[in-house]
Structures are given as structure tokens and as C-alpha cells.
Design an enzyme around this catalytic site. Structure first.
Site, PDB file in Angstrom:
ATOM      1  N   GLN A 171       0.873  -1.180   0.000  1.00  0.00           N
ATOM      2  CA  GLN A 171       0.000   0.000   0.000  1.00  0.00           C
ATOM      3  C   GLN A 171       0.904   1.222   0.000  1.00  0.00           C
ATOM      4  OE1 GLN A 171      -3.000  -0.241   3.212  1.00  0.00           O
ATOM      5  NE2 GLN A 171      -4.561  -0.463   1.647  1.00  0.00           N
ATOM      6  N   PRO A 243      -9.181 -12.755  -4.181  1.00  0.00           N
ATOM      7  CA  PRO A 243     -10.022 -13.674  -3.405  1.00  0.00           C
ATOM      8  C   PRO A 243     -11.115 -12.956  -2.614  1.00  0.00           C
ATOM      9  CG  PRO A 243      -7.724 -14.287  -3.185  1.00  0.00           C
ATOM     10  CD  PRO A 243      -7.745 -12.978  -3.916  1.00  0.00           C
ATOM     11  N   GLY A 271      -4.551   2.041  -2.359  1.00  0.00           N
ATOM     12  CA  GLY A 271      -5.557   2.304  -1.330  1.00  0.00           C
ATOM     13  C   GLY A 271      -6.851   2.861  -1.903  1.00  0.00           C
ATOM     14  N   ASP A 273      -9.460   1.960  -3.904  1.00  0.00           N
ATOM     15  CA  ASP A 273     -10.186   0.932  -4.637  1.00  0.00           C
ATOM     16  C   ASP A 273     -11.688   1.190  -4.506  1.00  0.00           C
ATOM     17  OD1 ASP A 273      -9.589   0.434  -1.959  1.00  0.00           O
ATOM     18  OD2 ASP A 273      -9.520  -1.730  -2.195  1.00  0.00           O
ATOM     19  N   GLU A 457     -16.236   4.686   8.027  1.00  0.00           N
ATOM     20  CA  GLU A 457     -15.051   4.572   7.174  1.00  0.00           C
ATOM     21  C   GLU A 457     -14.907   5.790   6.267  1.00  0.00           C
ATOM     22  OE1 GLU A 457     -13.353   1.456   3.789  1.00  0.00           O
ATOM     23  OE2 GLU A 457     -15.493   1.622   4.157  1.00  0.00           O
ATOM     24  N   GLU A 472     -17.749  -1.546  -3.437  1.00  0.00           N
ATOM     25  CA  GLU A 472     -18.082  -2.970  -3.484  1.00  0.00           C
ATOM     26  C   GLU A 472     -18.737  -3.492  -2.214  1.00  0.00           C
ATOM     27  OE1 GLU A 472     -14.423  -4.356  -6.402  1.00  0.00           O
ATOM     28  OE2 GLU A 472     -14.216  -4.688  -4.241  1.00  0.00           O
TER      29      GLU A 472
END
Length: 492
Positions: A171, A243, A271, A273, A457, A472
Site C-alpha cells: 500500500q 479472493p 488504497g 479501490d 469509514e 463494493e
């Protein structure tokens, strides 16, 4: 630390679980801990899955432990926000003295972000440290630095997060800034000496591939421009679905380019995304082209790493090394101006290494040269005007000027960039703007906390009555870097 551990060993079962959507969040299965040897679970699965009435979810729940897959903070007493954060530090503290499933072993306790993120995250930890400093939790700050050093020494870099499936990417490199923060707290210069070797190893990771590069080519995280200058880019060693977002990636990859997965993963290393910043058309994730870009934030952070290596060399009277890293930092400062400064737009942008021009995306990573005091007064003034005009809203600083539905785009305000914005403006004497950034975002955090009892967040900067969305997964509460930045801003 075996990247193949667990997920690859249960590949058929893992694939079936993720494609069947038995869990709302694809991350749930990646975090699961097997209750029996993998070979036993696989054998049982092959034997039982054809049986009439076989229930995949029941099978998974009886063979894996999902404890700790998600942190939910529910508290009946509505404490003042600062007291709530002090309690959160303890509730978000974890240890991992041994590997479990995909979770990597770490020598010291650490703070996790919260919500679905129940592991150690690299750049999150710097912003968490800002709050730990205010809270006087110096030992935990030292723990975080020690865990980072352990990972660099053990695997050669700090993974995105402390899971085996993140061992292909890092990151944003904040380790040198963590040392500055610890020095600011303890006044102990020996920190730089103690971790000099770790700094060098991290630098070697980011510069790996630099040797023998032809002009106009790239390798790993290094790009050599057509002029022969060295820039860095975000990169991931793997080109397969993540995954933790397995089915999402498979579905998004339809009709996308051959390196779609690597482009997706490389954006995760930043970072961000995800964001329109990475899309060739500025709109669609299928057009993601992270690999073609050299980023302003990454190159500024590597300048800081070079400066820190010069400093730690100087403290040990290693004149040759000191001069080497000083020269590297001087060269990088020059190429940051040359490749990332857009004179016409009056801001910093990413550089497109295939088109040999700056990208169109306007984004908040333009703050980095001001945050690290690389910008001239004139450049800083121009950036400050754009920040005030295009990025600052009622609820804080947004990350881009485009609303694409991605979470690292308008209208979301993220904690890291509120601190970077505040500090960047203070560095150049734009105190009123710094104060406005602080007040707008802190008021938003307080409003949401008063309404929900949660620290989130990310926040909606435009409509402060709405919970932020996009991306997502749903907005998470906890939340490490929000707690840290809020405390640090309120102290200033």
C-alpha cells in the site's frame, strides 16, 4: 508466510462458495479459519457435495470458524465522541501471535480498522497512529512500527493487509512517515538508526526492476520514461481475481483487457479501490489502466523515503550512503515537477507513461507535494485555490471532481485526505482554508456520530444527512483512521 496457504488449497470449494453467493460479503470466506486439516475438508467436500439435500452453507459453517469475521460495535450508552474513541482503541486491538487461516502472524498487538476489516492494514495504520499520539498510547504506536518492520524483514515489504492473499502487493509507503511521527512523539533520533535497514529493504522493494530498464519501458513498480527518467507506479504481482472480491472481479472482467485483474489489484495497492482516477474513459471500471500510470502520491512518498534514508545514514556518519540518497531525493524532486505539475491547470496530476502526458483526472492526491513541502509557494497557492473551489464541501474534502459511483470519487470524504489537506494548507500559511477543512469534516463526523453512535469509514461531503456509499461493500463502522484523524484535527 506462504501465499498459497489455504485459499489455493481449497480452490474448488472456495470457487463454489464465492460463485454461489452464500455470504453477502465475498471477504467472509477469505477470512474463515479451517477447523480441520485442509485435506480432510477437501475429501469430505468431494464425497458429500453430490449427495441429495447437500447444503453448501451448512457444510462451510461446520468446517470453518467465522468468529471475528466482522466487528460490530454496539454500545447502549451514548458517550461523548472522545470517550467513545478511547474505548474503541481497546475494542479494535488485536493480536496474531500465530497464523490462522489467511491471517499472518505479527509479533506485537495492533489496531484494526473495524467493520469487515479485522486485520492489520498498512497505510490505515499511519492515520491510526495520529490518534494514538493524541491519546498518549505511545506503546501501541511503537507496536505498529515494529509490526511493519517485522513484515518488511520477513517478506521484503508491508503487504496491503496482514493476510496471505495480500502478499502480492503493498500500500502507499508510509513507514518513513510513521518513524517521523514516532520521533515527534518520543524525540528519540535512534529510531531512524534502529530501522535504517528496514527503510532500505522497503526502498529496494519499490525500486526492484530499476536495473537495466530500457527507456520507455517498465518492470514491477518502476517505469523508465522515454527521456530516461525513473518514476514509480502501483503494481501487483498477480493477474487473477482478488479472493476477497472474487466474483465481483470475474463479472467485471467480461469484455475487459487481458491484464484487467492486475490493473484492479494495482489500484488496490494505492488504497484507492476504486476511482475514476484509474479509468481510461473516466467512467467505467472495465477501462481501468492503473499499470499505465505513474502516480503523484507514490512518487512523493518515495521522495520522503529517500530523504529519510539520507537522514538515517547521516546519523550514522555514512557519508557515501547519505550522499547517494540525497542525490536520489534531489532527482526525484526535479522529476516530480517535470512530470506531475500541470502548469496550465495549476495542480498536480498523475502521469500517463504510454501517452507521455498528464492524465485528465482531477484528484486530491495533488495535496502530497504540499503535505511533504515539495511545492513552491506559487504551486501551493495554485493548488490551494483549486482545493477551495473544487474539492471542499460542507462535509469535508472529496477525492475527485467526478461522481462515478465508485467509493473513491465524489461525493465521499475520506479521513486521510482531511489530515493531508489540513496539514498541507498549514505548511504554506493558508490557515483559514486549513481551519475550514478541519471544521467541515469534523462537524460531519460529529453529526453522524450523534445520529448513529458510529464512526464511519467514509462520509458524504455533499449531503451530510446521508450515509456515504459507493464501491463494493457497505460503509463500515469502527473506524480506525477516522478515529485517528478526528482526534488529531481536534487537537490542532
Amino acid at each position: 508466510m506462504n501465499k498459497q496457504l489455504y485459499i489455493n488449497e481449497i480452490q474448488t470449494l472456495f470457487d463454489d462458495v464465492q460463485r454461489s453467493k452464500i455470504f453477502e460479503d465475498q471477504k467472509t470466506m477469505t477470512d474463515a479459519v479451517p477447523l480441520f486439516p485442509i485435506s480432510e475438508i477437501n475429501k469430505k467436500y468431494e464425497e458429500e457435495k453430490q449427495a441429495e439435500g447437500f447444503d453448501l452453507k451448512d457444510f462451510v459453517l461446520s468446517n470453518f470458524d467465522f468468529l471475528g469475521a466482522k466487528i460490530s460495535i454496539q454500545r447502549e450508552d451514548h458517550l461523548p465522541i472522545n470517550e467513545h474513541i478511547e474505548k474503541l482503541w481497546d475494542e479494535l486491538t488485536r493480536t496474531a501471535y500465530e497464523e490462522k487461516g489467511t491471517l499472518l502472524k505479527l509479533p506485537k498487538p495492533y489496531i484494526v480498522p473495524g467493520g469487515r476489516f479485522n486485520e492489520f492494514f498498512y497505510w490505515d495504520s499511519y492515520f491510526i497512529m495520529l490518534g494514538l499520539q493524541v491519546s498518549g498510547r505511545v506503546e501501541m504506536m511503537e507496536n505498529i512500527v515494529e509490526n511493519c518492520s517485522y513484515l518488511i524483514q520477513k517478506v521484503g515489504f508491508i503487504p496491503n493487509a496482514s493476510r496471505t492473499h495480500f502478499l502480492s502487493r503493498s500500500q502507499p509507503p508510509y513507514f518513513s512517515l510513521m518513524l517521523d511521527l514516532l520521533f515527534e512523539t518520543t524525540k528519540d533520533e535512534n529510531i531512524y538508526i534502529k530501522y535504517h535497514d528496514t527503510l532500505e529493504k522497503e526502498y529496494a522493494f519499490w525500486m526492484n526492476g530499476e536495473e537495466n530498464l530500457e527507456n520507455g519501458s517498465n518492470k514491477n513498480r518502476v517505469v523508465k520514461t522515454i527521456n530516461g527518467d525513473i518514476l514509480n507506479r502501483y503494481y501487483d504481482a498477480e493477474n487473477e481475481p482478488r479472493p476477497e472480491s472474487y466474483l465481483i472481479d470475474i463479472e467485471d472482467s467480461k469484455n475487459a483487457g487481458e491484464e484487467f485483474y492486475r490493473n484492479i489489484r494495482s489500484a488496490c495497492e494505492s488504497g484507492w479501490d476504486f476511482s475514476s482516477r484509474w479509468f481510461a474513459d473516466g467512467e467505467n471500471i472495465k477501462a481501468i489502466e492503473t499499470l499505465n500510470l505513474a502516480e503523484i502520491d507514490l512518487n512523493c512518498l518515495l521522495w520522503h523515503l529517500e530523504k529519510t534514508l539520507a537522514k538515517s545514514s547521516s546519523l550514522q556518519n555514512w557519508t557515501e550512503k547519505e550522499n547517494h540518497f540525497k542525490e536520489k531525493a534531489t532527482q526525484r524532486k526535479q522529476i516530480i515537477d517535470q512530470y506531475f505539475w500541470d502548469e496550465k491547470a495549476g495542480t498536480y496530476k498523475d502521469y500517463h507513461t504510454k501517452k507521455n502526458t498528464q492524465t485528465l483526472s482531477e484528484h486530491i492526491a495533488a495535496l502530497y507535494p504540499l503535505f511533504l513541502e515539495l511545492a513552491s509557494d506559487e504551486q501551493a497557492k495554485a493548488v490551494s485555490e483549486i482545493i477551495a473551489e473544487k474539492f471542499l464541501y460542507q462535509g469535508g474534502l472529496v477525492t475527485t471532481t467526478k461522481n462515478s459511483g465508485q467509493q473513491w470519487d465524489l461525493p465521499n470524504a475520506w479521513a486521510p485526505y482531511q489530515w493531508l489537506g489540513f496539514k498541507a494548507m498549514k505548511n504554506y500559511g493558508f490557515d483559514d482554508l486549513a481551519q475550514k477543512i478541519k471544521n467541515n469534516w469534523c462537524s460531519n463526523v460529529e453529526r453522524v456520530y450523534n445520529n448513529t453512535g458510529k464512526l464511519m469509514e467514509k462520509y458524504n461531503a455533499l449531503d451530510t444527512e446521508t450515509i456515504a456509499g459507493g464501491g463494493e461493500y457497505p460503509n463500515q463502522d469502527g473506524f480506525g483512521w477516522t478515529n485517528g484523524v478526528y482526534l488529531k484535527l481536534k487537537q490542532n
